[in-house]
Design a protein around this motif. Structure first.
Motif, short mmCIF file in Angstrom:
data_model
loop_
_atom_site.label_atom_id
_atom_site.label_comp_id
_atom_site.label_asym_id
_atom_site.label_seq_id
_atom_site.Cartn_x
_atom_site.Cartn_y
_atom_site.Cartn_z
N LEU A 175 -0.10 -4.69 2.39
CA LEU A 175 -1.51 -4.48 2.03
C LEU A 175 -1.86 -5.24 0.75
CD1 LEU A 175 -1.81 -0.67 2.86
CD2 LEU A 175 -2.73 -2.59 4.17
N GLN A 176 -0.91 -5.25 -0.21
CA GLN A 176 -1.15 -5.99 -1.46
C GLN A 176 -1.35 -7.48 -1.16
OE1 GLN A 176 -0.91 -5.00 -4.99
NE2 GLN A 176 -1.15 -7.11 -5.65
N LYS A 177 -0.57 -8.00 -0.19
CA LYS A 177 -0.63 -9.43 0.10
C LYS A 177 -1.85 -9.79 0.94
CE LYS A 177 4.24 -10.75 0.40
NZ LYS A 177 5.21 -11.21 1.39
N SER A 178 -2.19 -8.93 1.90
CA SER A 178 -3.16 -9.38 2.90
C SER A 178 -4.50 -8.66 2.84
CB SER A 178 -2.56 -9.23 4.29
OG SER A 178 -2.21 -7.88 4.49
N THR A 179 -4.70 -7.73 1.91
CA THR A 179 -6.00 -7.07 1.79
C THR A 179 -6.39 -7.06 0.31
OG1 THR A 179 -5.22 -4.83 1.32
CG2 THR A 179 -5.30 -5.47 3.63
N PRO A 180 -7.63 -6.67 -0.02
CA PRO A 180 -8.03 -6.61 -1.44
C PRO A 180 -7.49 -5.39 -2.18
CG PRO A 180 -9.93 -6.77 0.04
CD PRO A 180 -8.77 -6.42 0.88
N ILE A 181 -6.67 -4.57 -1.53
CA ILE A 181 -6.14 -3.37 -2.19
C ILE A 181 -5.04 -3.79 -3.18
CG2 ILE A 181 -4.99 -1.16 -1.85
CD1 ILE A 181 -7.50 -0.91 -0.47
N ARG A 182 -5.07 -3.20 -4.38
CA ARG A 182 -4.06 -3.50 -5.41
C ARG A 182 -3.30 -2.23 -5.75
NH1 ARG A 182 -4.61 -7.32 -3.40
NH2 ARG A 182 -5.76 -9.18 -3.96
N PHE A 183 -2.00 -2.37 -6.01
CA PHE A 183 -1.18 -1.19 -6.24
C PHE A 183 -0.49 -1.22 -7.60
CE2 PHE A 183 -1.36 -1.57 -1.64
CZ PHE A 183 -1.56 -0.26 -1.24
N ILE A 184 -0.43 -0.06 -8.22
CA ILE A 184 0.48 0.15 -9.35
C ILE A 184 1.33 1.35 -8.96
CG2 ILE A 184 0.69 0.68 -11.81
CD1 ILE A 184 -2.08 -0.48 -12.24
N MET A 185 2.63 1.21 -9.04
CA MET A 185 3.50 2.28 -8.54
C MET A 185 4.51 2.73 -9.58
SD MET A 185 5.65 2.29 -5.05
CE MET A 185 7.37 2.64 -5.16
N VAL A 186 4.58 4.04 -9.75
CA VAL A 186 5.55 4.64 -10.65
C VAL A 186 6.75 5.10 -9.83
CG1 VAL A 186 5.99 6.83 -11.81
CG2 VAL A 186 4.08 5.43 -12.54
N SER A 187 7.95 4.84 -10.32
CA SER A 187 9.12 5.41 -9.67
C SER A 187 10.26 5.49 -10.66
CB SER A 187 9.53 4.55 -8.48
OG SER A 187 10.67 5.11 -7.88
N HIS A 188 11.12 6.50 -10.48
CA HIS A 188 12.32 6.52 -11.32
C HIS A 188 13.46 5.80 -10.59
CE1 HIS A 188 12.80 10.13 -8.82
NE2 HIS A 188 14.05 9.75 -8.80
N ALA A 189 13.21 5.46 -9.29
CA ALA A 189 14.23 4.74 -8.51
C ALA A 189 13.98 3.25 -8.66
CB ALA A 189 14.15 5.15 -7.05
N PHE A 190 14.85 2.59 -9.43
CA PHE A 190 14.62 1.18 -9.73
C PHE A 190 14.65 0.31 -8.46
CE2 PHE A 190 15.85 -3.09 -10.90
CZ PHE A 190 14.88 -3.37 -11.84
N SER A 191 15.55 0.65 -7.52
CA SER A 191 15.69 -0.19 -6.32
C SER A 191 14.39 -0.23 -5.52
CB SER A 191 16.81 0.35 -5.45
OG SER A 191 16.58 1.71 -5.18
#
Lengths: 376, 230
Positions: A175-191
């Motif tokens: 979705l980030q690549k092919s639509t205008p939606i942008r993401f910021i994601m929090v995670s404690h799992a680095f992988s």
């Protein structure tokens, strides 16, 4: 194009002082926020979403349409780790109420989002009967349907099994690549972040401690950055390039009914290698079933009572290999025997004057088949 | 049942229903905005406000009736403004007993709504706001449906409690047939005047009515919660 978001956060919060100065280029790729529990990852997302008020002008957008708007108008949706679903409604009603009453128009159809998130079987259930993972999937579907263009995900898939998590992470990437939606994601799992993020911000005690692409965050561990994926349908494998000469094979991702297939692989993948899953030899293993075999150069050898850690360099990457002392001694004595045999054969040639294992020695490393869901 | 008995029963019953309905409507109009505000207010005055709301639960109705009569006496400012608005003094009027019931049943309506608001408002407001749902749509289409069981409890408790009101109405309204003589007071008078047949009817109607209302409330709430927990 949403452009860039400048953060100038400097505030006293109940948890302590919070200071984050950075510019987020949302159009370049998924941005990850990494850090331990209670270090301020969630706080950062809530500040960006406008749910925690801090100093004036803490957030400035290059696109002025987003400037100083209330949480319901600002085009940013925050999805909490334990999402709050409207408990008096069923799953489908939770999605419909957002489609009907949100001020922004959804970019997606209800049916396609339901399919992506694999929640067809849950639609008529009251949300109080859902498991944690099911709630996270419904919440993700709801975030996609609310019509806002920036989605802030706070540990969005932490309660979801590996296969489904990999599928949803690929969906985020797609979705980030092919639509205008942008993401910021929090995670404690680095992988998880390494899999989809273009840039990762590490936060500790309300401060940024490191910013950069995923590989910058793992200087201490074995990582290989794999490039240019190429799907080989015949074997259902993906061939990546480590550099122009060296190829690395990985499993293809599980087939899903989501729009993302192998064509939607990340442009590059940061492979976190387990240091005890690598074997070493002097010669390339030709009569073997191993697919991933790479030439390496020893850069350091560290002995401990039970193990030997060999630092290696390959194509400007450094990796660590941990082998037992017995295995190390076998490797060394094998080398000595071979050297001795060779020197007897060519006693006058002056060649092959014994090969010892030291800094600068060239070896071959046998790596396991890369798995894109490893460590997720 | 003779015509005269029917008339003596119907008049207080109709008056009681009017009083209960009107009180519940007024109570909801006051309680909903008050609870919306109070559930988000965390200032120092909160315990005092909560205690004021709960007072009618513990005070004898006669104490409240006494203070209301004093406060709204025609020679006070409050009393004169009451006369200016309603056209008659507070004492011995239907408007007077409506005011009394509103105060008397206030905690029964406010408390279920307040508890439910305190549980739901914060997460609903935050979640719905970040999803882009405007304030009034949040209230009308999400918050109010979410607190529906509490609203039903508040309405039925407020209604049933007004049916059972006695002391405060006797203090303020007296016992005027067609104006202030509600069921409970008509029953008191029937017993005083030893008209036991009439007293049986009145007591029976009150008992049946109150029981029915409570059964309806518990049935509804049970199906609601069961739906949520199935």
């Amino acid at each position: 194009m949403l452009g860039t978001l400048h953060l100038h956060i400097d505030a006293e919060l109940p948890q302590g002082h919070y200071n984050v100065q950075h510019t987020l280029k949302l159009d370049d790729g998924v941005i990850g926020v990494h850090g331990g529990s209670g270090q301020g990852k969630t706080t950062l997302l809530k500040i960006i979403a406008g749910l925690i008020e801090v100093n004036p002008n803490a957030l400035t957008w290059s696109n002025s349409a987003y400037q100083r708007l209330s949480p319901e108008q600002n085009g940013i949706v925050y999805q909490a780790q334990t999402p709050y679903l409207f408990a008096h409604l069923t799953v489908i009603q939770n999605l419909q109420v957002v489609l009907k009453h949100a001020s922004h128009r959804s970019l997606f159809d209800l049916d396609e989002v339901i399919n992506w998130c694999a929640i067809e079987g849950l639609l008529q259930q009251p949300v109080v009967t859902l498991s944690g993972g099911e709630q996270q999937r419904v919440a993700f579907a709801r975030s996609l349907l609310c019509g806002k263009r920036v989605i802030l995900l706070d540990e969005p898939f932490s309660a979801i099994d590996v296969t489904m998590r990999q599928r949803l992470l690929s969906l985020v990437l797609h979705l980030q690549k092919s639509t205008p939606i942008r993401f910021i994601m929090v995670s404690h799992a680095f992988s998880e972040l390494a899999f989809i993020c273009h840039e990762i911000i590490a936060i500790s005690a309300g401060q940024i401690t490191r910013i950069g692409p995923p590989h910058k965050h793992c200087a201490q561990s074995s990582t290989l950055t794999l490039l240019k994926p190429q799907y080989i349908p015949e074997y259902q494998l993906i061939k990546w390039q480590l550099n122009a000469e060296i190829d690395i094979y990985s499993h293809a991702m599980n087939k899903t009914n989501a729009p993302h297939t192998v064509q939607d692989l990340p442009d590059q993948y940061l492979w976190l290698l387990s240091s005890n899953a690598i074997t070493l030899s002097y010669e390339q293993q030709k009569k073997s079933s191993i697919l991933n075999q790479i030439p390496v150069t020893v850069t350091a050898i560290v002995h401990s009572s039970a193990n030997v850690i060999v630092h290696l360099n390959v194509a400007e990457h450094s990796i660590l290999v941990q082998i037992t002392r017995l295995a190390y001694e076998n490797l060394v004595s094998e080398a000595e025997l071979e050297a001795k045999a060779k020197s007897e054969q060519s006693i006058d040639s002056g060649l092959g004057l014994g090969r010892e294992l030291t800094v600068g020695t060239k070896l071959w490393a046998q790596l396991p088949l890369c798995s894109l869901s490893a460590g997720l | 049942m003779t015509d005269s008995l029917f008339f003596t029963l119907w008049q207080p019953l109709w008056l009681t229903l009017q009083l209960a309905l009107l009180s519940v409507v007024i109570l909801l109009l006051i309680a909903l905005p008050l609870c919306y505000w109070l559930s988000q207010y965390h200032g120092r005055a909160k315990p005092i406000i909560e205690a004021t709301i709960a007072l009618p639960l513990v005070l004898p109705p006669t104490v409240m009736g006494f203070y209301l009569l004093i406060a709204f006496a025609p020679d006070t400012l409050l009393g004169q403004s009451w006369i200016a608005i309603s056209g008659q003094p507070l004492a011995f009027s239907f408007a007077g007993i409506v005011l009394g019931s509103v105060i008397y049943s206030f905690p029964f309506v406010v408390q279920p709504i307040l508890l439910s608001f305190q549980q739901h408002i914060r997460p609903i407001n935050q979640t719905a706001a970040t999803l882009g749902i405007t304030w009034w749509r949040r209230i009308v289409f999400i918050l109010l449906p979410a607190v529906k069981p509490a609203l039903i409890s508040a309405i039925t408790l407020g209604f049933a409690h007004t049916l059972g009101e006695f002391g405060l109405i006797l203090m303020i309204g007296g016992n005027i047939p067609g104006h202030t003589q509600v069921l409970s007071i008509a029953l008191y008078q029937s017993v005083e005047t030893m008209q036991y047949a009439q007293a049986h009817w009145l007591a029976g109607i009150l008992l049946g009515f109150s029981f029915l209302i409570l059964v309806i409330m518990y049935t509804y709430n049970r199906t609601f919660y069961r739906m949520q927990q199935c």
